[in-house]
Design an enzyme around this catalytic site. Structure first.
Site, PDB file in Angstrom:
ATOM      1  N   LYS A  22       0.604  -1.273   0.000  1.00 24.56           N
ATOM      2  CA  LYS A  22       0.114   0.257   0.081  1.00 24.56           C
ATOM      3  C   LYS A  22       1.025   1.127  -0.144  1.00 24.56           C
ATOM      4  O   LYS A  22       0.779   2.121  -0.743  1.00 24.56           O
ATOM      5  CB  LYS A  22      -1.005  -0.222   1.205  1.00 24.56           C
ATOM      6  CG  LYS A  22      -1.658   1.179   1.413  1.00 24.56           C
ATOM      7  CD  LYS A  22      -2.390   1.207   2.818  1.00 24.56           C
ATOM      8  CE  LYS A  22      -1.562   1.538   4.102  1.00 24.56           C
ATOM      9  NZ  LYS A  22      -1.428   3.135   4.313  1.00 24.56           N
ATOM     10  N   ASN A  23       1.898   1.459   0.864  1.00 24.64           N
ATOM     11  CA  ASN A  23       2.492   2.515   0.964  1.00 24.64           C
ATOM     12  C   ASN A  23       3.365   2.855  -0.383  1.00 24.64           C
ATOM     13  O   ASN A  23       3.951   4.029  -0.413  1.00 24.64           O
ATOM     14  CB  ASN A  23       3.320   2.656   2.223  1.00 24.64           C
ATOM     15  CG  ASN A  23       2.623   2.754   3.421  1.00 24.64           C
ATOM     16  OD1 ASN A  23       1.423   2.943   3.281  1.00 24.64           O
ATOM     17  ND2 ASN A  23       3.220   2.465   4.854  1.00 24.64           N
ATOM     18  N   CYS A 117      -4.418   8.237   9.888  1.00 24.48           N
ATOM     19  CA  CYS A 117      -4.794   7.501  11.173  1.00 24.48           C
ATOM     20  C   CYS A 117      -3.944   8.811  12.199  1.00 24.48           C
ATOM     21  O   CYS A 117      -2.784   9.241  11.983  1.00 24.48           O
ATOM     22  CB  CYS A 117      -3.725   6.331  11.107  1.00 24.48           C
ATOM     23  SG  CYS A 117      -4.741   4.901  10.564  1.00 24.48           S
ATOM     24  N   ARG A 122       2.393  14.260  13.602  1.00 23.71           N
ATOM     25  CA  ARG A 122       2.905  14.118  12.289  1.00 23.71           C
ATOM     26  C   ARG A 122       2.945  15.388  11.290  1.00 23.71           C
ATOM     27  O   ARG A 122       2.212  15.572  10.425  1.00 23.71           O
ATOM     28  CB  ARG A 122       1.873  13.142  11.190  1.00 23.71           C
ATOM     29  CG  ARG A 122       1.595  11.841  12.238  1.00 23.71           C
ATOM     30  CD  ARG A 122       0.835  11.006  11.533  1.00 23.71           C
ATOM     31  NE  ARG A 122       1.488  10.013  10.547  1.00 23.71           N
ATOM     32  CZ  ARG A 122       0.629   9.040   9.743  1.00 23.71           C
ATOM     33  NH1 ARG A 122      -0.374   8.898  10.080  1.00 23.71           N
ATOM     34  NH2 ARG A 122       1.306   8.719   9.008  1.00 23.71           N
ATOM     35  N   GLN A 126       9.486  18.942   6.912  1.00 26.58           N
ATOM     36  CA  GLN A 126      10.696  18.562   5.951  1.00 26.58           C
ATOM     37  C   GLN A 126      10.257  18.630   4.577  1.00 26.58           C
ATOM     38  O   GLN A 126      11.135  18.794   3.625  1.00 26.58           O
ATOM     39  CB  GLN A 126      11.062  17.115   6.456  1.00 26.58           C
ATOM     40  CG  GLN A 126      11.537  17.077   8.071  1.00 26.58           C
ATOM     41  CD  GLN A 126      12.695  18.134   8.150  1.00 26.58           C
ATOM     42  OE1 GLN A 126      13.892  18.061   7.403  1.00 26.58           O
ATOM     43  NE2 GLN A 126      12.629  18.990   9.202  1.00 26.58           N
ATOM     44  N   ASP A 305       5.088   0.252  11.941  1.00 26.85           N
ATOM     45  CA  ASP A 305       3.935  -0.373  11.671  1.00 26.85           C
ATOM     46  C   ASP A 305       3.521  -1.740  11.963  1.00 26.85           C
ATOM     47  O   ASP A 305       2.603  -2.273  11.792  1.00 26.85           O
ATOM     48  CB  ASP A 305       3.616  -0.103   9.944  1.00 26.85           C
ATOM     49  CG  ASP A 305       3.441   1.340   9.461  1.00 26.85           C
ATOM     50  OD1 ASP A 305       3.089   2.007  10.400  1.00 26.85           O
ATOM     51  OD2 ASP A 305       3.388   1.568   8.252  1.00 26.85           O
ATOM     52  N   ARG A 397      -8.651   0.090   5.468  1.00 24.65           N
ATOM     53  CA  ARG A 397      -7.615   1.101   4.600  1.00 24.65           C
ATOM     54  C   ARG A 397      -6.425   0.412   4.021  1.00 24.65           C
ATOM     55  O   ARG A 397      -5.875   0.791   3.110  1.00 24.65           O
ATOM     56  CB  ARG A 397      -7.232   2.166   5.508  1.00 24.65           C
ATOM     57  CG  ARG A 397      -8.152   2.792   6.140  1.00 24.65           C
ATOM     58  CD  ARG A 397      -7.717   3.897   6.941  1.00 24.65           C
ATOM     59  NE  ARG A 397      -6.772   4.872   6.290  1.00 24.65           N
ATOM     60  CZ  ARG A 397      -6.345   5.865   6.658  1.00 24.65           C
ATOM     61  NH1 ARG A 397      -6.957   6.411   7.618  1.00 24.65           N
ATOM     62  NH2 ARG A 397      -5.386   6.746   5.862  1.00 24.65           N
TER      63      ARG A 397
HETATM   64  C1  UD1 Z   1       5.127   6.370   6.469  1.00 22.80           C
HETATM   65  C2  UD1 Z   1       4.061   5.395   6.281  1.00 22.80           C
HETATM   66  C3  UD1 Z   1       3.485   4.875   7.985  1.00 22.80           C
HETATM   67  C4  UD1 Z   1       4.768   4.503   8.836  1.00 22.80           C
HETATM   68  C5  UD1 Z   1       5.775   5.631   8.727  1.00 22.80           C
HETATM   69  C6  UD1 Z   1       7.204   5.280   9.287  1.00 22.80           C
HETATM   70  C7  UD1 Z   1       3.063   5.921   4.336  1.00 22.80           C
HETATM   71  C8  UD1 Z   1       1.778   6.267   3.600  1.00 22.80           C
HETATM   72  N1  UD1 Z   1       3.015   6.093   5.418  1.00 22.80           N
HETATM   73  O1  UD1 Z   1       4.359   7.562   7.163  1.00 22.80           O
HETATM   74  O2  UD1 Z   1       2.515   3.508   7.533  1.00 22.80           O
HETATM   75  O3  UD1 Z   1       4.244   4.332   9.879  1.00 22.80           O
HETATM   76  O4  UD1 Z   1       6.180   5.891   7.491  1.00 22.80           O
HETATM   77  O5  UD1 Z   1       7.711   4.129   8.826  1.00 22.80           O
HETATM   78  O6  UD1 Z   1       3.930   5.395   3.532  1.00 22.80           O
HETATM   79  N2  UD1 Z   1       8.230  14.073  10.636  1.00 22.80           N
HETATM   80  C9  UD1 Z   1       8.642  15.226  10.960  1.00 22.80           C
HETATM   81  N3  UD1 Z   1       8.506  16.148   9.827  1.00 22.80           N
HETATM   82  C10 UD1 Z   1       8.220  15.723   8.536  1.00 22.80           C
HETATM   83  C11 UD1 Z   1       7.963  14.565   8.416  1.00 22.80           C
HETATM   84  C12 UD1 Z   1       8.023  13.755   9.252  1.00 22.80           C
HETATM   85  O7  UD1 Z   1       8.819  15.527  12.194  1.00 22.80           O
HETATM   86  O8  UD1 Z   1       8.070  16.729   7.734  1.00 22.80           O
HETATM   87  C13 UD1 Z   1       8.478  12.909  11.691  1.00 22.80           C
HETATM   88  C14 UD1 Z   1       6.997  12.474  11.890  1.00 22.80           C
HETATM   89  O9  UD1 Z   1       6.079  13.067  12.906  1.00 22.80           O
HETATM   90  C15 UD1 Z   1       7.288  11.220  12.675  1.00 22.80           C
HETATM   91  C16 UD1 Z   1       8.971  10.760  11.579  1.00 22.80           C
HETATM   92  O10 UD1 Z   1       9.087  12.093  11.222  1.00 22.80           O
HETATM   93  O11 UD1 Z   1       7.693  10.993  13.924  1.00 22.80           O
HETATM   94  C17 UD1 Z   1       8.702   9.731  10.627  1.00 22.80           C
HETATM   95  O12 UD1 Z   1       7.538  10.108   9.693  1.00 22.80           O
HETATM   96  P1  UD1 Z   1       7.623   9.571   8.323  1.00 22.80           P
HETATM   97  O13 UD1 Z   1       8.528   8.592   8.050  1.00 22.80           O
HETATM   98  O14 UD1 Z   1       7.348  11.044   7.403  1.00 22.80           O
HETATM   99  O15 UD1 Z   1       6.114   8.806   8.307  1.00 22.80           O
HETATM  100  P2  UD1 Z   1       4.965   9.002   7.077  1.00 22.80           P
HETATM  101  O16 UD1 Z   1       5.411   9.330   5.802  1.00 22.80           O
HETATM  102  O17 UD1 Z   1       3.816   9.854   7.477  1.00 22.80           O
END
Ligand code: UD1
Length: 432
Positions: A22-23, A117, A122, A126, A305, A397
């Site tokens: 999915k991701n 979720c 989140r 970045q 996850d 989902r």
């Molecule tokens: C993706 C996955 C999710 C998984 C996660 C971590 C998808 C659609 N979702 O989520 O299932 O749990 O990776 O493997 O692929 N952060 C910041 N600033 C930013 C971006 C992220 O502070 O601009 C922080 C987030 O709050 C979190 C960490 O970085 O603590 C990791 O987030 P990220 O890897 O970006 O997760 P997602 O891409 O949202």
């Protein structure tokens, strides 16, 4: 509203085939609209998040032809809008990948701040930082992110933390920027590699995906492609844990065993047996499993996850385990539900102290999010008696035909309307 009703106590046995990730698919669908030629995607999971993403790209004018359940053709030559409706963003957070894709292709994109979720705060600072470093003007006003650029120019971007979302989003935009972009401290998850491979199959020039430095040389345009999406490591991991927790014996097919190493290592450590084949793993367990300590980390560390599923297994294992969640701060919301089934888990800050119990008792519980929902299904499969899990739309989902796949492994699980008293009575009568 639907619920799962489970009569627990049977070991899972047999074979299950894992679908596409999915991701990875969410990033790939966004990337697909960047070409003006047709893209054909295979091994697409037929899950709610993917279907919402397909609607979102159709809404902006891309042609979407669902050839069958797992194959879609996308043509992005007639896109008429670069603005993504809040409705889609509210449903799937990853529709923000369209920000990078549209900004790269049209040098303009607009999306509302993402939903998804509720597992933590989140932020997306970045992503925004990356777009700005590529030369875009990014304004955030009243929950809408508006990104525009006369042109995008390659840049040297250092991510402050390892983030999957920002790595993919910046990679998308940088593909069509002028010159060279370097992303340092990039995420290394298999779905980053899959999105990069797909972009390269469309003519992009990306090197280093899967390491923490990704180098992208911008190209002028992307062309059509045919691509098959990588297997879902989290769906596979969920079935691995379910097999071990129920003391079953399951062959999990269509996987890349390398992607499952963190889960394999932990299952082996607690006493389950994991056999690896070229594109399958077999997991079996007998007797009571042991304890371990786990900390979630970016890939190749233990995936956040998979945290709720493995914690559920540890809640039934002998001894005390400590599970530390280092990615999202709000990922233990399922613990209260597990406690209602008899688990003894104390959450302190970002750690759960898990004192293993002999067994769970069936209860009426709610899925708080996607992976926690899957974990509660595992709990129901192990529990004595009947477990009813509502809010299963979270589970839908990300898991295709979840109850059907579980049923094929010998478990007793039905999906029914929460109001449907008659079906519930019938189920209870049937299982005794
Ligand atoms: C993706 C996955 C999710 C998984 C996660 C971590 C998808 C659609 N979702 O989520 O299932 O749990 O990776 O493997 O692929 N952060 C910041 N600033 C930013 C971006 C992220 O502070 O601009 C922080 C987030 O709050 C979190 C960490 O970085 O603590 C990791 O987030 P990220 O890897 O970006 O997760 P997602 O891409 O949202």
């Amino acid at each position: 509203m639907e619920q799962y009703v489970i009569k627990g106590g049977k070991p899972l046995t047999g074979e299950v085939t894992i679908g596409g990730a999915k991701n990875a698919a969410l990033g790939i669908l966004a990337a697909a609209v960047m070409a003006d030629e047709t893209v054909t995607l295979d091994n697409l999971p037929d899950v709610r998040d993917i279907n919402v993403m397909l609607q979102a790209i159709e809404e902006i004018g891309a042609k979407v032809e669902r050839v069958d359940k797992h194959v879609v053709k996308i043509n992005g030559s007639n896109i008429t809008s670069v603005s993504i409706e809040y409705e889609y963003m509210r449903k799937i957070r990853a529709s923000y990948y369209l920000l990078g894709a549209l900004l790269g292709k049209y040098k303009a994109a607009q999306v509302s701040l993402p939903g998804g979720c509720d597992i933590g705060s989140r932020p997306i600072d970045q992503h925004i930082k990356g777009f700005r470093m590529l030369g875009a003007n990014v304004n955030v006003d009243q929950g809408v992110i508006d990104a525009k650029a006369d042109k995008l120019t390659g840049s040297h971007i250092y991510l402050d933390m390892v983030t999957v979302g920002a790595t993919i989003n910046i990679m998308l935009a940088a593909c069509l920027a002028e010159g060279k972009t370097i992303i340092e401290n990039a995420a290394k998850e298999p779905h980053i590699v899959d999105v990069a491979n797909f972009l390269n199959s469309m003519g992009a020039n990306i090197k280093g995906a899967g390491t923490d430095v990704i180098r992208i040389r911008g190209v002028e345009r992307l062309h059509g492609s045919e691509y098959s999406i990588v297997p879902d490591m989290i769906e596979a991991g969920t079935f691995m844990v379910a097999a071990a927790a129920t003391k079953g014996d399951v062959l999990i097919k269509n996987v890349i065993p390398k992607h499952l190493e963190a889960t394999t290592a932990k299952l082996t450590e607690v006493g389950a047996k994991v056999e690896e084949y070229d594109d399958a793993v077999r997991v079996c367990a007998t007797g009571r499993l042991g304890n371990t300590h786990i900390k979630t980390l970016p890939y190749p560390g233990f995936p956040t996850d998979m945290q709720p599923q493995i914690t559920t297994l540890l809640a039934l294992s002998e001894g005390t385990s400590i599970v530390t969640e280092s990615i999202f701060e709000n990922r233990f919301r399922y613990v209260d539900e597990l406690s209602r089934m008899g688990a003894t888990i104390t959450v302190e800050g970002n750690s759960a102290i898990v004192n293993g119990v002999q067994g769970f008792k069936g209860a009426a519980i709610s899925a708080p999010d996607l992976r926690a929902g899957a974990a509660l299904v595992i709990a129901g499969l192990v529990a004595e008696g009947i477990t009813q899990i509502d809010q299963i739309e979270y589970i839908q989902r990300g898991y295709e035909d979840f109850e059907e796949k579980i049923r094929n492994l010998g478990a007793t699980i039905e999906r029914m309307d929460v109001e449907d008293e008659k079906s519930l009575k019938k189920f209870k009568l049937k299982v005794g």
